[in-house]
Design a protein around this motif. Structure first.
Motif, mmCIF file in Angstrom:
data_model
loop_
_atom_site.group_PDB
_atom_site.id
_atom_site.type_symbol
_atom_site.label_atom_id
_atom_site.label_comp_id
_atom_site.label_asym_id
_atom_site.label_seq_id
_atom_site.Cartn_x
_atom_site.Cartn_y
_atom_site.Cartn_z
ATOM 1 N N ILE A 1 10.097 -3.858 -5.864
ATOM 2 C CA ILE A 1 9.468 -2.709 -6.515
ATOM 3 C C ILE A 1 7.977 -2.985 -6.652
ATOM 4 C CG2 ILE A 1 9.519 -1.137 -8.477
ATOM 5 C CD1 ILE A 1 12.289 -2.143 -9.163
ATOM 6 N N ILE A 2 7.162 -2.185 -5.980
ATOM 7 C CA ILE A 2 5.724 -2.431 -5.931
ATOM 8 C C ILE A 2 5.029 -1.795 -7.136
ATOM 9 C CG2 ILE A 2 5.099 -0.377 -4.604
ATOM 10 C CD1 ILE A 2 3.740 -4.019 -4.275
ATOM 11 N N GLY A 3 3.743 -2.133 -7.309
ATOM 12 C CA GLY A 3 3.008 -1.694 -8.488
ATOM 13 C C GLY A 3 2.142 -0.471 -8.280
ATOM 14 N N LEU A 4 1.238 -0.266 -9.227
ATOM 15 C CA LEU A 4 0.372 0.917 -9.277
ATOM 16 C C LEU A 4 -0.380 1.115 -7.973
ATOM 17 C CD1 LEU A 4 -1.085 3.140 -11.019
ATOM 18 C CD2 LEU A 4 -2.784 1.378 -11.554
ATOM 19 N N ALA A 5 -0.243 2.311 -7.411
ATOM 20 C CA ALA A 5 -0.970 2.741 -6.212
ATOM 21 C C ALA A 5 -0.561 1.981 -4.948
ATOM 22 C CB ALA A 5 -2.481 2.639 -6.413
ATOM 23 N N GLY A 6 0.407 1.093 -5.048
ATOM 24 C CA GLY A 6 0.843 0.327 -3.881
ATOM 25 C C GLY A 6 1.969 1.023 -3.136
ATOM 26 N N THR A 7 2.122 0.682 -1.869
ATOM 27 C CA THR A 7 3.230 1.208 -1.067
ATOM 28 C C THR A 7 4.142 0.067 -0.650
ATOM 29 O OG1 THR A 7 2.031 0.991 1.037
ATOM 30 C CG2 THR A 7 1.760 3.066 -0.180
ATOM 31 N N HIS A 8 5.244 0.415 -0.018
ATOM 32 C CA HIS A 8 6.244 -0.582 0.373
ATOM 33 C C HIS A 8 5.663 -1.656 1.280
ATOM 34 C CE1 HIS A 8 6.204 2.182 3.810
ATOM 35 N NE2 HIS A 8 6.733 1.204 4.526
ATOM 36 N N ASP A 9 4.618 -1.314 2.040
ATOM 37 C CA ASP A 9 4.013 -2.278 2.966
ATOM 38 C C ASP A 9 3.432 -3.489 2.253
ATOM 39 O OD1 ASP A 9 4.490 -0.765 5.304
ATOM 40 O OD2 ASP A 9 2.781 0.518 4.839
ATOM 41 N N SER A 10 3.145 -3.352 0.964
ATOM 42 C CA SER A 10 2.516 -4.446 0.223
ATOM 43 C C SER A 10 3.412 -5.678 0.102
ATOM 44 C CB SER A 10 2.113 -3.969 -1.176
ATOM 45 O OG SER A 10 1.193 -2.896 -1.104
ATOM 46 N N TRP A 11 4.699 -5.521 0.384
ATOM 47 C CA TRP A 11 5.633 -6.638 0.264
ATOM 48 C C TRP A 11 5.768 -7.431 1.566
ATOM 49 C CZ3 TRP A 11 7.083 -8.435 -4.201
ATOM 50 C CH2 TRP A 11 7.225 -7.584 -5.314
ATOM 51 N N GLY A 12 4.880 -7.201 2.533
ATOM 52 C CA GLY A 12 4.994 -7.854 3.832
ATOM 53 C C GLY A 12 5.244 -9.351 3.799
ATOM 54 N N PRO A 13 4.429 -10.142 3.072
ATOM 55 C CA PRO A 13 4.640 -11.596 3.064
ATOM 56 C C PRO A 13 5.990 -12.008 2.496
ATOM 57 C CG PRO A 13 2.434 -11.062 2.297
ATOM 58 C CD PRO A 13 3.190 -9.763 2.368
ATOM 59 N N GLN A 14 6.476 -11.259 1.496
ATOM 60 C CA GLN A 14 7.776 -11.610 0.920
ATOM 61 C C GLN A 14 8.927 -11.199 1.845
ATOM 62 O OE1 GLN A 14 5.047 -10.717 -1.251
ATOM 63 N NE2 GLN A 14 5.193 -12.950 -1.241
ATOM 64 N N ILE A 15 8.789 -10.062 2.527
ATOM 65 C CA ILE A 15 9.828 -9.643 3.474
ATOM 66 C C ILE A 15 9.973 -10.679 4.580
ATOM 67 C CG2 ILE A 15 10.425 -7.924 5.225
ATOM 68 C CD1 ILE A 15 9.091 -5.830 3.424
#
Length: 340
Positions: free
Chosen positions: A28-42
């Motif tokens: 679950i990403i934060g303020l103004a972020g999109t799903h792409d922000s989790w790239g390193p963790q994915i």
């Protein structure tokens, strides 16, 4: 496109799934972020860099774990993650009323997504506002949470305010004035990363140069967040509050310029004795700046939840990091009473 459609309120939540396995992780990403922000963790958790096919086989639960039909249920057979755009950003619906944005409502979106995926339970990792949403989800449906990791989290309300100085006032002014992906990217880099990280040389250029191009491309692809979406999500952060009853539900079940470290420590203290802090050196997007350490901690949390370890047994990170090199990262666990 993969969407979770909620017929009750007309909200559509865009999501992506990566990796395969019986261990399920909701990001679950934060303020103004999109799903792409989790790239390193994915990539770190699944080894995958591309999303799964949009048409996935239906899922069922076997032995307390969610599994794709036809998969052999076995220990250590891999991890499947799901990341999504919260309401108000990216490809998800953008309600126009501020009252449609609270962390409780957004936790209901996440719960609906778990139902849509057919996941009986999952490890839930949230960043910043996403960690607030994750807290609400854990209090709302504790039986659906295998473990809970809260990265760069605050308690909401006044705790959402960063440390006010000239640097922060300048960033806030530039953020509000940003009208193009290029302008927004410049501000995001300064809020997400430490200066030392941005100034590191990678080949013939700096990380700042590389990340700037990546950010402009990502923002151009998803589009600038609308005022409705940003103000709504900001309202969700401002109105967020965890009651004593909600904190007790979680307990009984289990150098950042934006989210101040003291707030995360205070929240961890409230969740004692199931709370454990891990602090890493980095800025607000420490999940990108220190992906190896963050991913290691998340993997240890997943393993600990399966092994039923006590909080003090599962990770060495808190003891091995020096005080100067710690920044905020907070995780919690329901079944095995873990919080980092």
């Amino acid at each position: 496109m993969p969407y979770c459609d909620q017929s009750s309120n007309g909200i559509r939540i865009f999501y992506r799934r990566c990796g395969h396995g019986s261990t399920k992780v909701l990001l679950i990403i934060g303020l103004a972020g999109t799903h792409d922000s989790w790239g390193p963790q994915i990539k770190g958790l699944t080894g995958a860099v591309e999303p799964n096919d949009e048409e996935e086989a239906p899922t069922e639960t076997v032995g307390g774990e969610s599994n794709t039909l036809g998969e052999e249920v076995r220990e250590g057979d891999g991890i499947e993650v799901c990341c999504f755009d919260n309401r108000g950003v990216g490809r998800s619906s953008v309600p126009t009323e501020k009252s449609d944005y609270t962390t409780t409502i957004m936790a209901e979106d996440a719960l609906a997504l778990l139902d849509h995926l057919g996941w009986k339970n999952a490890h839930v990792f949230g960043h910043s506002m996403g960690a607030m949403i994750a807290c609400k989800l854990a209090a709302m449906a504790p039986d659906r949470i295998c473990s809970l990791a809260l990265l760069n989290v605050t308690g909401g309300g006044f705790e959402c305010f960063p440390k006010i100085d000239l640097q922060m006032l300048s960033l806030a002014f530039r953020f509000l004035r940003a009208k193009t992906p290029e302008q927004r990217a410049m501000v995001d880099l300064e809020t997400h990363y430490t200066k030392e990280y941005l100034d590191e040389c990678v080949g013939s250029c700096t990380r700042r140069d590389i990340l700037y191009q990546d950010y402009v491309k990502a923002i151009s692809s998803s589009g600038m967040q609308s005022n409705y979406g940003f103000e709504g999500q900001l309202n969700a952060c401002w109105t967020h509050n965890m009651t004593s009853k909600e904190l007790e539900t979680i307990r009984s079940s289990g150098d950042d310029i934006i989210a101040q470290l003291d707030h995360a420590r205070r929240l961890a203290k409230k969740l004692q004795p199931v709370a454990r802090m891990v602090e890493l050196h980095g800025a607000h997007l420490v999940s990108h700046e220190r992906p190896e350490e963050v991913n290691l901690a998340l993997m240890e949390l997943i393993k600990a939840s399966k092994s039923k370890l006590e909080p003090e047994e599962w990770s060495h990170l808190a003891e091995s990091e020096s005080d100067e090199k710690r920044a905020d990262k907070y995780e919690s666990k329901r079944d095995t009473d873990l919080v980092t």
